[in-house]
Design an enzyme around this catalytic site. Structure first.
Site, mmCIF file in Angstrom:
data_model
loop_
_atom_site.group_PDB
_atom_site.id
_atom_site.type_symbol
_atom_site.label_atom_id
_atom_site.label_comp_id
_atom_site.label_asym_id
_atom_site.label_seq_id
_atom_site.Cartn_x
_atom_site.Cartn_y
_atom_site.Cartn_z
ATOM 1 N N CYS A 109 4.787 -27.033 -6.536
ATOM 2 C CA CYS A 109 4.735 -26.893 -7.995
ATOM 3 C C CYS A 109 3.867 -25.720 -8.428
ATOM 4 O O CYS A 109 3.223 -25.749 -9.487
ATOM 5 C CB CYS A 109 4.225 -28.176 -8.665
ATOM 6 S SG CYS A 109 5.223 -29.626 -8.250
ATOM 7 N N ARG A 252 -25.457 -37.665 16.566
ATOM 8 C CA ARG A 252 -25.204 -36.937 15.333
ATOM 9 C C ARG A 252 -23.702 -36.667 15.192
ATOM 10 O O ARG A 252 -22.956 -36.687 16.163
ATOM 11 C CB ARG A 252 -25.986 -35.627 15.312
ATOM 12 C CG ARG A 252 -25.584 -34.640 16.401
ATOM 13 C CD ARG A 252 -26.505 -33.420 16.367
ATOM 14 N NE ARG A 252 -26.027 -32.370 17.241
ATOM 15 C CZ ARG A 252 -26.273 -32.289 18.531
ATOM 16 N NH1 ARG A 252 -26.982 -33.240 19.124
ATOM 17 N NH2 ARG A 252 -25.811 -31.275 19.258
#
Length: 263
Positions: A109, A252
């Protein structure tokens, strides 16, 4: 699952050079082979891979390309490992084969956003899942996948991928190709009748757009990798409802998309 990792490596003679000098010794390298896949007697693709779990690889590849959706779609499967040839027959004509690797361009679009490269990927639906997992559980499961990576430990030349339900590792595969490991998992799920939805993909390699698309087609809501993602992968992951966790090492990790699933 049978351990056939010995088939994926071979011994070679190397000249090792260090500060102390040079010495000739035996070493182990990963094996790499080419397997040509014929779909309904027509050559479809040549896969460069490790020479084990080829049925899982081929089923998973055809699933990832949208050519099959369940084991019942396959009417016949035969393989000549020594020649590197695989033949697959489907019960119904496989029109997706005609679109294989054709570029897909969508206007969206007029808005600038990520889109799918190939026609076969354009029908993938976003992943809907209520799965939640803690960082501690991710760390523990990631450690287990690394302990299973015996081919990488021996050669340093293999990638690994595992499927988990959040508590245990359900399946784990290694291969010279990172994308092959995900295809083998997808093929294993098909052949074992195990749904991949609400599962977690643990992955050793870079999270590219291709990996995100394969994961989305499986319906897996979370990818955890010890490596980095690409920008297109993250755009697609956001659109497809997939949580991407990268640089998951020790205690981590970075959560890039759909952070609400990491509690």
């Amino acid at each position: 699952m049978t351990d056939n990792s010995y088939k994926n490596k071979t011994a070679v003679t190397v000249k090792k050079i260090t500060a102390a000098g040079r010495v000739t010794q035996r070493d182990v390298v990963v094996r790499e082979t080419a397997v040509t896949l014929y779909l309904n007697d027509t050559e479809l693709v040549t896969l460069v891979c490790s020479p084990t779990n080829l049925q899982e690889l081929c089923y998973g590849f055809l699933f990832a390309e949208g050519i099959i959706t369940e084991p019942g779609d396959v009417a016949g499967f035969s393989i000549s490992a020594s020649d590197g040839l695989v033949w697959v027959e489907t019960r119904e004509p496989a029109p997706a084969g005609a679109n294989f690797l054709r570029r897909h361009v969508a206007s969206c679009c007029g808005r600038s956003r990520a889109s799918f490269y190939f026609i076969n990927d354009a029908d993938i639906e976003p992943v809907a899942s209520n799965l939640r997992i803690s960082p501690a559980a991710i760390t523990a499961l990631r450690g287990e996948t690394e302990r299973r990576a015996v081919l990488f430990a021996a050669t340093g030349g293999a990638h690994g991928a595992a499927l988990s339900d959040g508590n245990d590792i359900l399946a784990f595969f290694e291969d010279v190709g990172r994308h092959n490991t995900v295809d083998k998992l997808a093929g294993w799920c098909l052949l074992q009748g195990i749904p991949a939805r609400d599962k977690i993909l643990f992955f050793s390699g870079r999270v590219s757009s291709e990996i995100v698309i394969k994961t989305a087609r499986m319906g897996v809501p979370v990818i955890v990798s010890r490596s980095a993602p690409t920008d297109l992968a993250l755009e697609l992951a956001e659109q497809l409802g997939i949580t991407v966790v990268g640089f998951a090492r020790e205690n981590r990790m970075n959560v890039y998309t759909r952070c609400e699933r990491i509690i």
